[in-house]
Design a protein around this motif. Structure first.
Motif, PDB file in Angstrom:
ATOM      1  N   ILE A   8      42.978  33.480  33.775  1.00 25.85           N
ATOM      2  CA  ILE A   8      43.524  34.362  34.731  1.00 25.85           C
ATOM      3  C   ILE A   8      43.207  35.577  34.891  1.00 25.85           C
ATOM      4  O   ILE A   8      43.355  36.490  33.867  1.00 25.85           O
ATOM      5  N   GLY A   9      42.476  35.891  35.852  1.00 25.50           N
ATOM      6  CA  GLY A   9      41.844  37.328  36.026  1.00 25.50           C
ATOM      7  C   GLY A   9      40.207  37.018  36.268  1.00 25.50           C
ATOM      8  O   GLY A   9      39.756  36.619  35.426  1.00 25.50           O
ATOM      9  N   GLY A  10      39.767  37.512  37.440  1.00 27.73           N
ATOM     10  CA  GLY A  10      38.515  37.417  37.740  1.00 27.73           C
ATOM     11  C   GLY A  10      37.681  38.539  37.676  1.00 27.73           C
ATOM     12  O   GLY A  10      36.743  38.969  38.385  1.00 27.73           O
ATOM     13  N   ASN A  28      36.164  25.086  32.256  1.00 26.30           N
ATOM     14  CA  ASN A  28      37.047  26.265  32.580  1.00 26.30           C
ATOM     15  C   ASN A  28      37.365  26.642  34.180  1.00 26.30           C
ATOM     16  O   ASN A  28      36.193  26.284  34.923  1.00 26.30           O
ATOM     17  N   VAL A  29      38.370  27.244  34.454  1.00 28.21           N
ATOM     18  CA  VAL A  29      38.680  27.726  35.755  1.00 28.21           C
ATOM     19  C   VAL A  29      38.876  29.079  35.780  1.00 28.21           C
ATOM     20  O   VAL A  29      39.655  29.440  34.745  1.00 28.21           O
ATOM     21  N   VAL A  30      38.744  29.922  36.792  1.00 25.74           N
ATOM     22  CA  VAL A  30      39.104  31.270  36.667  1.00 25.74           C
ATOM     23  C   VAL A  30      40.023  31.308  37.974  1.00 25.74           C
ATOM     24  O   VAL A  30      39.632  31.163  39.046  1.00 25.74           O
ATOM     25  N   LEU A  31      41.265  32.000  37.873  1.00 25.73           N
ATOM     26  CA  LEU A  31      42.110  32.405  38.815  1.00 25.73           C
ATOM     27  C   LEU A  31      42.053  33.951  39.136  1.00 25.73           C
ATOM     28  O   LEU A  31      42.453  34.571  38.083  1.00 25.73           O
ATOM     29  N   GLU A  32      42.025  34.312  40.247  1.00 19.00           N
ATOM     30  CA  GLU A  32      41.998  35.631  40.660  1.00 19.00           C
ATOM     31  C   GLU A  32      42.873  35.693  41.779  1.00 19.00           C
ATOM     32  O   GLU A  32      42.876  35.222  43.071  1.00 19.00           O
ATOM     33  N   ARG A  33      43.623  37.064  41.656  1.00 19.23           N
ATOM     34  CA  ARG A  33      44.596  37.331  42.766  1.00 19.23           C
ATOM     35  C   ARG A  33      44.068  37.733  43.924  1.00 19.23           C
ATOM     36  O   ARG A  33      44.415  37.795  45.122  1.00 19.23           O
ATOM     37  N   ASP A 159      44.142  39.234  33.042  1.00 23.36           N
ATOM     38  CA  ASP A 159      44.557  39.700  34.442  1.00 23.36           C
ATOM     39  C   ASP A 159      45.059  41.119  34.549  1.00 23.36           C
ATOM     40  O   ASP A 159      45.872  41.690  35.442  1.00 23.36           O
ATOM     41  N   GLY A 160      44.822  42.007  33.637  1.00 25.40           N
ATOM     42  CA  GLY A 160      44.943  43.649  33.529  1.00 25.40           C
ATOM     43  C   GLY A 160      46.334  43.799  33.214  1.00 25.40           C
ATOM     44  O   GLY A 160      47.211  42.950  32.884  1.00 25.40           O
TER      45      GLY A 160
END
Length: 390
Positions: A8-10, A28-33, A159-160
């Motif tokens: 979670i977090g790109g 894997n996969v990256v999810l970015e808001r 994700d910060g």
């Protein structure tokens, strides 16, 4: 969707881990808001430890960094109208740092994953982490009004500070340590040649200043300002005039000014969350810790997290050894607290604190004088600045 690791977090932390895992065959996969362009528009630090640079090379993303990055063997401290150089190469046993903008580093990582066909999902909303203490965690999110689910073995929260990952750890488990500073940094990016070939950290009675660079035609400058100041309070002309006041006269006379490309005020804080793991969730980067930018530890601290997490996950999948994952939090935090100590010390050494007594101001004078007169003290500074071993 089913993957081995859901990140979670790109930002650079999540992208670097994703690329390293991909090269070892870990799905894997990256999810970015946000969107890709939004992430690349963020102007951040650009001083890389030698260990971070080595990770970029291992991720096969270091070619442009090595070609275009500026190798710095030292930096300057300005005080009382004079410049003193800290020789990193001499005092750290031959190490140095690379000045290479975080935007460019992130761009390199995005281009590598796109070329390899590694999946990134942008503009995700309502991300929720499920089953963190089970053997089958999953993540749900919404995109364009549609619900999605990612089944995985592990979740990495990169994700910060404001992300959902740390907030998913129960409050009776999580402990947070924080120090918010009574000032911020006003930063200006300009298409001007740098005033110095190496960074200048300036201590002045009016407040701290930093002369940095992104390239030989792109400069980044900062001045310490009160927290209540707003960007609109500072015209370009006012910024340049104040920066010159805080630099030695000979340096100020060489400063080339110009219109700002980007201008912002960043508040300063020190923050650590413990533990950095909970069940199948692992925190990395700003999701778990933040340092003041004095000393350039922020992005580099995230790199050490990625190093430990990457090796822990690879050992799990390739060697069936969970020792690295089980000890990830303790190992990462041991290095993080050393980075916190260094950034705390640099911040107190160089900034003007509005609530500090005259006694403390005198101790600051003595601390700086001792640092610049002691080979041992300079060795400690250089060792921390170029990066402690992983």
């Amino acid at each position: 969707m089913k993957v081995q690791v859901c990140i979670i977090g790109g930002g650079p932390s999540g992208l670097l881990l994703s690329q390293l895992l991909h090269l070892k065959g870990v799905d894997n996969v990256v999810l970015e808001r946000q969107t890709r362009d939004y992430v690349l528009a963020r102007i951040r630090a650009g001083v890389l430890e030698h260990g971070f640079a080595a990770l970029m090379r291992e991720a096969q993303c270091g070619e442009r960094m090595d070609r275009e990055g500026e190798i710095h063997h030292g930096f300057y401290i300005a005080n009382d109208g004079r410049l003193d150089r800290v020789d990193l190469h001499k005092h750290s046993g031959g190490n140095s740092v690379i000045v290479y903008g975080q935007t460019e580093l992130t761009r390199d990582l995005y281009e590598a994953r796109e070329k390899a066909g590694v999946k990134t999902v942008f503009q995700v909303e309502d991300v929720v982490l499920h089953g963190l203490t089970s053997d089958a965690p999953h993540v749900t999110y919404r995109k364009a009004g549609e619900d999605f689910r990612v089944e995985c073995d592990y979740i990495v929260g990169a994700d910060g500070f404001h992300g959902v990952s740390r907030k998913s750890i129960p409050s009776d488990v999580l402990r947070e340590y924080e120090r918010v500073y009574p000032f911020g940094w006003l930063g200006v990016l300009s298409s001007t040649p740098p005033v110095s070939p190496e960074l200048i950290y300036a201590r002045h009675e009016r407040g701290f200043a930093l002369c940095s660079l992104r390239s030989q035609v792109l400069s980044r400058y900062y001045i310490q300002v009160p927290l209540e100041d707003k960007v609109e309070d500072w015209s370009d002309e006012a910024f340049w005039a104040e920066l010159k006041r805080r630099l030695p006269p000979e340096t100020a006379a060489k400063l080339v000014t110009g219109p700002s490309i980007e201008k912002s005020i960043a508040p300063l804080r020190s923050f650590v969350a413990e533990p950095m793991s909970y069940g199948r969730l692992f925190l990395a980067g700003d999701a778990a810790h933040i340092v003041p930018p004095t000393g350039a530890r922020g992005l580099n601290s995230a790199a050490s997290d990625i190093y430990y997490l990457y090796h822990g996950l690879i050992d799990h999948y390739l060697k069936h050894d969970d020792h690295g994952l089980e000890n990830y939090s303790a190992k990462a935090l041991a290095r993080i607290w050393k980075a916190q100590r260094f950034s705390w010390g640099m911040t107190h050494l160089l900034h003007k604190f509005p609530d500090r007594s005259s006694y403390e101001d005198k101790l600051q004078d003595v601390d700086l004088a001792y640092l610049l007169s002691s080979e041992n003290a300079l060795g400690s500074l250089a060792e921390n600045y170029v990066g402690l071993p992983f």
